[in-house]
Design an enzyme around this catalytic site. Structure first.
Site: not given
Length: 192
Positions: A106, A148-149, A152
């Site tokens: 990341c 993954h994004e 966030h």
């Protein structure tokens, strides 16, 4: 304009981001800046919280994973040649498929990589940069980058998916990142 990446330990990385409207001021410039920042940092994805904006936007370019694969590491992925796009107000509709592990990193947690298990496909509802509505299913490495994004936007980080022992073993490195004791090839902003 290349924006600084928010480092691990910054409170914004733990906030749940909010949806935006088409009237969001400066959206076109923000998206252009996000793409430029992502590429300058050698990333394949970037979420708005990583540039200090708690809004539901992320960019993904998994095409470059396939384009830069000289060793044939992506041969088994079903999502070739990848996907490049902007995701605004994304929400997961479904997760499906066999969970699989992949070594993730990341931009907000530089120089740390760990195996993370995620489902092989994700279906998302989102709008693009023109606020056109989409519901799409993504698989393979593209699904992984998207998840993954997406994390966030939910105030989660990839290290939240690793075993407690692994997290204990990297604690000192995480502390160093949050204290700004790390060198990277891109601009970062550290917690105060």
């Amino acid at each position: 304009m290349i924006l600084p990446i928010v480092a691990y330990g910054s409170p914004i990385l733990r906030q749940v981001a909010v949806d935006i409207t088409p009237e969001y001021e400066g959206l076109e410039k923000l998206l252009a800046d996000m793409w430029e920042t992502m590429y300058n940092s050698n990333g394949v994805g970037l979420a708005a919280p990583q540039i200090n904006k708690s809004i539901r936007i992320f960019t993904v370019d998994s095409e470059q994973i396939f384009a830069n694969d000289e060793d044939g590491d992506t041969d088994g992925y079903t999502d070739a040649p990848g996907y490049k796009g902007t995701f605004i107000n994304a929400h997961i509709v479904a997760l499906d498929g066999t969970p699989w592990a992949y070594n993730e990193g990341c931009l907000s947690i530089p120089r740390i990589r760990e195996d993370v298990v995620r489902p092989e496909s994700v279906t998302l509802s989102f709008v693009d940069e023109n606020f056109t509505e989409h519901t799409k299913t993504f698989t393979g490495i593209t699904a992984r980058v998207i998840l993954h994004e997406y994390d966030h936007l939910e105030g989660k980080l990839f290290i939240d998916h690793i075993k407690p022992l692994k997290k204990t073993l990297i604690k000192r490195k995480l502390d160093d990142i949050s204290k700004g004791k790390i060198r990277v090839d891109y601009r970062m902003v550290f917690p105060k």
